[in-house]
Structure formats: C-alpha cells, structure tokens
Design a protein around this motif. Structure first.
Motif, PDB file in Angstrom:
ATOM      1  N   GLU A  54       0.826  -1.213   0.000  1.00  0.00           N
ATOM      2  CA  GLU A  54       0.000   0.000   0.000  1.00  0.00           C
ATOM      3  C   GLU A  54       0.858   1.260   0.000  1.00  0.00           C
ATOM      4  O   GLU A  54       0.532   2.248  -0.671  1.00  0.00           O
ATOM      5  CB  GLU A  54      -0.923  -0.016   1.214  1.00  0.00           C
ATOM      6  N   LEU A  55       1.950   1.246   0.743  1.00  0.00           N
ATOM      7  CA  LEU A  55       2.842   2.414   0.789  1.00  0.00           C
ATOM      8  C   LEU A  55       3.393   2.712  -0.602  1.00  0.00           C
ATOM      9  O   LEU A  55       3.445   3.873  -1.031  1.00  0.00           O
ATOM     10  CB  LEU A  55       3.976   2.154   1.774  1.00  0.00           C
ATOM     11  N   HIS A  56       3.811   1.678  -1.303  1.00  0.00           N
ATOM     12  CA  HIS A  56       4.329   1.852  -2.659  1.00  0.00           C
ATOM     13  C   HIS A  56       3.262   2.433  -3.574  1.00  0.00           C
ATOM     14  O   HIS A  56       3.531   3.347  -4.369  1.00  0.00           O
ATOM     15  CB  HIS A  56       4.821   0.500  -3.184  1.00  0.00           C
ATOM     16  N   ALA A  57       2.046   1.928  -3.475  1.00  0.00           N
ATOM     17  CA  ALA A  57       0.958   2.422  -4.322  1.00  0.00           C
ATOM     18  C   ALA A  57       0.607   3.873  -4.002  1.00  0.00           C
ATOM     19  O   ALA A  57       0.321   4.662  -4.908  1.00  0.00           O
ATOM     20  CB  ALA A  57      -0.272   1.529  -4.151  1.00  0.00           C
ATOM     21  N   ARG A  58       0.633   4.235  -2.733  1.00  0.00           N
ATOM     22  CA  ARG A  58       0.226   5.588  -2.336  1.00  0.00           C
ATOM     23  C   ARG A  58       1.276   6.638  -2.651  1.00  0.00           C
ATOM     24  O   ARG A  58       0.947   7.777  -2.981  1.00  0.00           O
ATOM     25  CB  ARG A  58      -0.113   5.600  -0.843  1.00  0.00           C
ATOM     26  N   LEU A  59       2.540   6.288  -2.527  1.00  0.00           N
ATOM     27  CA  LEU A  59       3.605   7.266  -2.735  1.00  0.00           C
ATOM     28  C   LEU A  59       4.133   7.275  -4.163  1.00  0.00           C
ATOM     29  O   LEU A  59       4.663   8.283  -4.626  1.00  0.00           O
ATOM     30  CB  LEU A  59       4.758   7.007  -1.764  1.00  0.00           C
ATOM     31  N   GLY A  60       4.050   6.151  -4.853  1.00  0.00           N
ATOM     32  CA  GLY A  60       4.551   6.086  -6.206  1.00  0.00           C
ATOM     33  C   GLY A  60       6.055   6.193  -6.321  1.00  0.00           C
ATOM     34  O   GLY A  60       6.580   6.682  -7.338  1.00  0.00           O
ATOM     35  N   VAL A  61       6.777   5.775  -5.288  1.00  0.00           N
ATOM     36  CA  VAL A  61       8.236   5.784  -5.292  1.00  0.00           C
ATOM     37  C   VAL A  61       8.722   4.379  -4.917  1.00  0.00           C
ATOM     38  O   VAL A  61       7.953   3.558  -4.418  1.00  0.00           O
ATOM     39  CB  VAL A  61       8.803   6.819  -4.293  1.00  0.00           C
ATOM     40  N   PRO A  62      10.006   4.077  -5.137  1.00  0.00           N
ATOM     41  CA  PRO A  62      10.526   2.764  -4.746  1.00  0.00           C
ATOM     42  C   PRO A  62      10.400   2.537  -3.242  1.00  0.00           C
ATOM     43  O   PRO A  62      10.667   3.433  -2.441  1.00  0.00           O
ATOM     44  CB  PRO A  62      12.002   2.822  -5.170  1.00  0.00           C
ATOM     45  N   VAL A  63       9.978   1.337  -2.866  1.00  0.00           N
ATOM     46  CA  VAL A  63       9.808   0.962  -1.466  1.00  0.00           C
ATOM     47  C   VAL A  63      10.533  -0.351  -1.211  1.00  0.00           C
ATOM     48  O   VAL A  63      10.456  -1.284  -2.027  1.00  0.00           O
ATOM     49  CB  VAL A  63       8.318   0.818  -1.098  1.00  0.00           C
ATOM     50  N   THR A  81       7.829  -6.270  -7.097  1.00  0.00           N
ATOM     51  CA  THR A  81       7.670  -5.695  -8.431  1.00  0.00           C
ATOM     52  C   THR A  81       8.914  -4.868  -8.714  1.00  0.00           C
ATOM     53  O   THR A  81       9.855  -4.836  -7.909  1.00  0.00           O
ATOM     54  CB  THR A  81       6.427  -4.798  -8.514  1.00  0.00           C
ATOM     55  N   ALA A  82       8.906  -4.171  -9.843  1.00  0.00           N
ATOM     56  CA  ALA A  82      10.071  -3.359 -10.198  1.00  0.00           C
ATOM     57  C   ALA A  82      10.357  -2.286  -9.156  1.00  0.00           C
ATOM     58  O   ALA A  82      11.521  -1.906  -8.942  1.00  0.00           O
ATOM     59  CB  ALA A  82       9.853  -2.717 -11.562  1.00  0.00           C
ATOM     60  N   GLY A  83       9.312  -1.795  -8.472  1.00  0.00           N
ATOM     61  CA  GLY A  83       9.520  -0.732  -7.492  1.00  0.00           C
ATOM     62  C   GLY A  83       9.325  -1.148  -6.059  1.00  0.00           C
ATOM     63  O   GLY A  83       9.308  -0.301  -5.159  1.00  0.00           O
TER      64      GLY A  83
END
Length: 248
Positions: A54-63, A81-83
């Motif tokens: 969810e953090l990756h989806a909300r921020l749109g940055v690598p996590v 995933t890639a990010g």
C-alpha cells in the motif's frame, strides 16, 4: 550485515496505515520528489506485506520492506515488483540509504530506553523517520517525525466519526511518550486541553465531528500550543505540534 532488533508480533491489516501514508504524501512528498533516489523503507511490515504494498501504491516511489524474521521475508518475495522489494533487515536498514523510513508499531514492543538508539540508527545515513503507533484498524494513530538531528514533530490522528474523546489517543502514543501521559508532563497537558476543547465543542456535533475536532484544536491553540498544521489537515482528524512542545 546482521539485522539489528528483535522479532515483534507482526500484527497487520489492510489500510491500517492509511492515515500516516496520506500524511507522508502530503507533508513529505516534496522531499521525496526532490531526492535523487527517493527510496522509502517500510521497517517491520509484519506477518503480511500489505502495508509495504500500500505504501508503494500511495507514494509512487521505490519501497523496500524490511523484516527481521526470515520467514516473513520469504512469504513477501512473491509480491515483489520493479519498485517494491523485500529484504532481511532491522534498525541498520540492511545497508540501504533511504530518503525516508516508516516504522510503525515496531518500537511499541521495545522499552522506552531503546528508543533513542533506534531513532539514531534509522536516521544515521541522513534519512527522515516517521515512527509511531496505531490501533488494529488504523482509526487512532500518533507518530513522530525524526530527523538525524532529533525529533521534529508529533502528529495525532483519528477517524473522527468514531472518536469518543481526544484523550483516547493516549493509548496509541509512540513509545517515547506513552509512559509520560501523567499529570505534570506536557503530553498529558496537550491531551487535556484537546479534551477540554472537545467537551466545549459538544454543541457543534450537530454539524458533524469535523467541526467539533476543529473547535478542540483551536481551543488548544488558544491555550498556547504551537499548532503547526492548518484547518485542511484538521478536517482529516489530525493535529501536529513541534516535538519540543511535548517532549518529556
């Protein structure tokens, strides 16, 4: 590199950290956009990788999700995933150099005496740290923004539709503050002033809990608390003050 820390209970739920994630996006989004490598670490994501996803989806940055339990890392690997990646790691951050670390419901299971060293370890490479606690459904939360030089702010957040009183947030204070919610301490005084404002604003309940919460925050500000955020954040059930105002 050997992970630093202890395995915690790992309890988690979908959307449990939505309040802090949305605050990070609104408050620290500029920091992430300006960073040459805007990596964010989700430290101690728990038995399920959902909070990192969810953090990756909300921020749109690598996590990068870090866990000290090898079994939890193995269970999360299929969701990479890639990010988004998952690694074995603790407070040493597995050798990564993130821009931001989110560590939620981790230090709650440590002793208060362990907090300064953990904060220092997670910010040692220059990262900002958002460290805090929330209830199982994410309706009550509190977090500290920590820089390498020390803690900057404290934010209290709640789902206003289910909030009985601001004092309930005491149950979810970060480890550095939770044992100081006693008379004579500043965090106790802040919650008391919010409670007083909440009671005085009871007639506003007919207009909805947002109006009552706003009245509570305005009452605390009138009592001398240096509130940092604006009404747009108050409408979300938040209030942020300098950490120095509530530090033990």
């Amino acid at each position: 590199m050997r992970p630093v820390g202890s395995i915690t209970r790992g309890t988690t739920n979908p959307n449990r950290l939505r309040r802090v994630d949305n605050w990070i996006a609104a408050t620290l989004g500029g920091v992430l956009r300006r960073a040459p490598d805007p990596l964010v670490v989700d430290l101690g994501y728990g038995a399920s990788p959902i909070t990192a996803i969810e953090l990756h989806a909300r921020l749109g940055v690598p996590v990068a999700g870090l866990e000290i339990d090898p079994a939890r890392v193995a269970a999360a690997r299929p969701y990479e995933t890639a990010g988004l990646r998952f690694r074995l790691g603790g407070f040493e951050l597995a050798g990564l150099r993130p821009t931001l670390v989110r560590a939620f419901n981790v230090l709650r299971q440590y002793g208060e005496q362990d907090v300064p060293a953990a904060w220092s370890a997670m910010t040692a490479t220059g990262a900002l740290l958002v460290e805090g606690t929330c209830d199982e459904l994410g309706r009550l939360a509190a977090w500290v923004l920590v820089a390498p030089a020390g803690p900057r702010t404290l934010t209290l957040a709640s789902r206003l539709a289910t909030l009985d009183t601001p004092g309930t947030l005491a149950e979810r204070l970060p480890k550095a503050l939770i044992h100081h919610n006693v008379p004579g301490e500043r965090i106790h005084a802040l919650l008391a002033d919010l409670d007083a404002g909440w009671r005085a604003g009871a007639p506003l309940s007919v207009f909805g809990p947002r109006q009552r919460w706003r009245a509570a925050v305005e009452a605390a500000r009138s009592a001398g608390w240096p509130v940092l955020d604006r009404p747009a954040r108050w409408r979300l059930g938040e209030v942020t003050v300098p950490y120095s105002a509530v530090a033990p």
